[in-house]
Write a protein that holds these residues in place. Structure first.
Motif, PDB file in Angstrom:
ATOM      1  N   GLU A 219       0.802  -1.220   0.000  1.00  0.00           N
ATOM      2  CA  GLU A 219       0.000   0.000   0.000  1.00  0.00           C
ATOM      3  C   GLU A 219       0.839   1.276   0.000  1.00  0.00           C
ATOM      4  O   GLU A 219       0.427   2.282  -0.564  1.00  0.00           O
ATOM      5  CB  GLU A 219      -0.964   0.009   1.193  1.00  0.00           C
ATOM      6  N   VAL A 220       1.997   1.248   0.645  1.00  0.00           N
ATOM      7  CA  VAL A 220       2.810   2.471   0.713  1.00  0.00           C
ATOM      8  C   VAL A 220       3.841   2.561  -0.405  1.00  0.00           C
ATOM      9  O   VAL A 220       4.445   3.622  -0.595  1.00  0.00           O
ATOM     10  CB  VAL A 220       3.494   2.647   2.094  1.00  0.00           C
ATOM     11  N   PHE A 221       4.043   1.494  -1.160  1.00  0.00           N
ATOM     12  CA  PHE A 221       5.005   1.520  -2.262  1.00  0.00           C
ATOM     13  C   PHE A 221       4.752   2.681  -3.227  1.00  0.00           C
ATOM     14  O   PHE A 221       5.695   3.388  -3.602  1.00  0.00           O
ATOM     15  CB  PHE A 221       5.025   0.172  -2.991  1.00  0.00           C
ATOM     16  N   PRO A 222       3.497   2.943  -3.638  1.00  0.00           N
ATOM     17  CA  PRO A 222       3.256   4.091  -4.526  1.00  0.00           C
ATOM     18  C   PRO A 222       3.642   5.432  -3.882  1.00  0.00           C
ATOM     19  O   PRO A 222       4.061   6.353  -4.582  1.00  0.00           O
ATOM     20  CB  PRO A 222       1.745   4.043  -4.800  1.00  0.00           C
ATOM     21  N   VAL A 223       3.513   5.538  -2.574  1.00  0.00           N
ATOM     22  CA  VAL A 223       3.896   6.772  -1.886  1.00  0.00           C
ATOM     23  C   VAL A 223       5.401   6.982  -1.999  1.00  0.00           C
ATOM     24  O   VAL A 223       5.872   8.094  -2.284  1.00  0.00           O
ATOM     25  CB  VAL A 223       3.467   6.743  -0.397  1.00  0.00           C
ATOM     26  N   ILE A 224       6.158   5.921  -1.796  1.00  0.00           N
ATOM     27  CA  ILE A 224       7.617   6.004  -1.881  1.00  0.00           C
ATOM     28  C   ILE A 224       8.043   6.378  -3.299  1.00  0.00           C
ATOM     29  O   ILE A 224       8.890   7.251  -3.499  1.00  0.00           O
ATOM     30  CB  ILE A 224       8.262   4.687  -1.406  1.00  0.00           C
ATOM     31  N   VAL A 225       7.435   5.744  -4.288  1.00  0.00           N
ATOM     32  CA  VAL A 225       7.738   6.056  -5.686  1.00  0.00           C
ATOM     33  C   VAL A 225       7.394   7.520  -5.977  1.00  0.00           C
ATOM     34  O   VAL A 225       8.177   8.249  -6.603  1.00  0.00           O
ATOM     35  CB  VAL A 225       6.982   5.112  -6.645  1.00  0.00           C
ATOM     36  N   ALA A 226       6.225   7.967  -5.531  1.00  0.00           N
ATOM     37  CA  ALA A 226       5.811   9.348  -5.771  1.00  0.00           C
ATOM     38  C   ALA A 226       6.774  10.341  -5.126  1.00  0.00           C
ATOM     39  O   ALA A 226       7.127  11.361  -5.739  1.00  0.00           O
ATOM     40  CB  ALA A 226       4.391   9.577  -5.258  1.00  0.00           C
ATOM     41  N   LEU A 227       7.208  10.069  -3.903  1.00  0.00           N
ATOM     42  CA  LEU A 227       8.154  10.961  -3.237  1.00  0.00           C
ATOM     43  C   LEU A 227       9.450  11.085  -4.028  1.00  0.00           C
ATOM     44  O   LEU A 227       9.979  12.191  -4.197  1.00  0.00           O
ATOM     45  CB  LEU A 227       8.449  10.484  -1.815  1.00  0.00           C
TER      46      LEU A 227
ATOM     47  N   ALA B  22      12.754  14.349  -7.512  1.00  0.00           N
ATOM     48  CA  ALA B  22      13.632  14.408  -8.679  1.00  0.00           C
ATOM     49  C   ALA B  22      13.167  15.432  -9.718  1.00  0.00           C
ATOM     50  O   ALA B  22      13.981  16.039 -10.410  1.00  0.00           O
ATOM     51  CB  ALA B  22      13.741  13.029  -9.320  1.00  0.00           C
ATOM     52  N   SER B  23      11.866  15.634  -9.818  1.00  0.00           N
ATOM     53  CA  SER B  23      11.330  16.522 -10.858  1.00  0.00           C
ATOM     54  C   SER B  23      11.009  17.925 -10.364  1.00  0.00           C
ATOM     55  O   SER B  23      10.650  18.791 -11.162  1.00  0.00           O
ATOM     56  CB  SER B  23      10.065  15.899 -11.460  1.00  0.00           C
ATOM     57  N   TYR B  24      11.137  18.171  -9.086  1.00  0.00           N
ATOM     58  CA  TYR B  24      10.688  19.439  -8.504  1.00  0.00           C
ATOM     59  C   TYR B  24      11.346  20.663  -9.143  1.00  0.00           C
ATOM     60  O   TYR B  24      10.671  21.633  -9.488  1.00  0.00           O
ATOM     61  CB  TYR B  24      10.921  19.431  -6.989  1.00  0.00           C
ATOM     62  N   ARG B  25      12.633  20.652  -9.308  1.00  0.00           N
ATOM     63  CA  ARG B  25      13.337  21.829  -9.849  1.00  0.00           C
ATOM     64  C   ARG B  25      13.008  22.081 -11.315  1.00  0.00           C
ATOM     65  O   ARG B  25      12.907  23.218 -11.746  1.00  0.00           O
ATOM     66  CB  ARG B  25      14.840  21.680  -9.688  1.00  0.00           C
ATOM     67  N   HIS B  26      12.852  21.016 -12.090  1.00  0.00           N
ATOM     68  CA  HIS B  26      12.657  21.164 -13.528  1.00  0.00           C
ATOM     69  C   HIS B  26      11.186  21.201 -13.939  1.00  0.00           C
ATOM     70  O   HIS B  26      10.868  21.750 -14.995  1.00  0.00           O
ATOM     71  CB  HIS B  26      13.364  20.028 -14.272  1.00  0.00           C
TER      72      HIS B  26
END
Length: 161
Positions: free
Chosen positions: A36-44, A49-53
């Motif tokens: 259940e939390v695997f998608p949360v880890i992937v999303a984080l 990684a994409s925040y700056r760009h």
């Protein structure tokens, strides 16, 4: 990039990480929790990684945060045992804990917002009808993929899904 939201987003990410750690130690079933939390880890990881760009809108970050809380809570208790679900069942006078319905709502709503934002900002689609169609296709693909993944894992480890 100097984003005034950076401190707020850092606080939200820190809260999610803390909730992940706490829930990991207090989960009803560790295997369910991991799934259940695997998608949360992937999303984080993807968001960091994409925040700056490619920063997203504040609304989308807040919705992702809420979705993460729903997933972590569902993983901690197992969806059928979430206390809020029992309270909601009492309030609505229904027999079954409806917390999984909250999870399914977020599983459709948040990816729809993300898909729309990416498709519109990237100017990838011409026309409202095609935009709506592609958003629905993306949401269905994400949801179906996750359900199939969950089913395969349940078959492999011999648990009910």
């Amino acid at each position: 990039m100097n984003d005034p939201r950076a401190s707020t987003l850092t606080i939200l990410a820190t809260f999610i990480l803390g909730l992940l750690v706490y829930s990991g130690f207090h989960s009803y079933d560790r295997t369910t929790w991991v799934l259940e939390v695997f998608p949360v880890i992937v999303a984080l990881v993807v968001l960091a990684a994409s925040y700056r760009h490619y920063p997203l809108t504040t609304l989308l970050y807040i919705c992702i945060f809420l979705h993460a809380v729903v997933l972590i809570t569902g993983g901690t208790y197992s969806y059928a045992r979430v206390p809020f679900g029992f309270q909601l069942a009492d309030l609505l006078h229904i027999a079954r804990n409806p917390y999984d319905k909250i999870g399914h709502f977020f599983q459709g709503f948040v990816p729809a917002l993300a898909a729309r934002e990416i498709l519109v900002r990237g100017n990838y689609v011409n026309g409202r009808g095609m935009l709506d169609f592609l958003i629905i296709c993306i949401v269905l693909a994400i949801s179906a993929s996750y359900e199939l993944f969950e089913w395969c894992v349940a078959e492999i480890i011999g648990q009910s899904a």
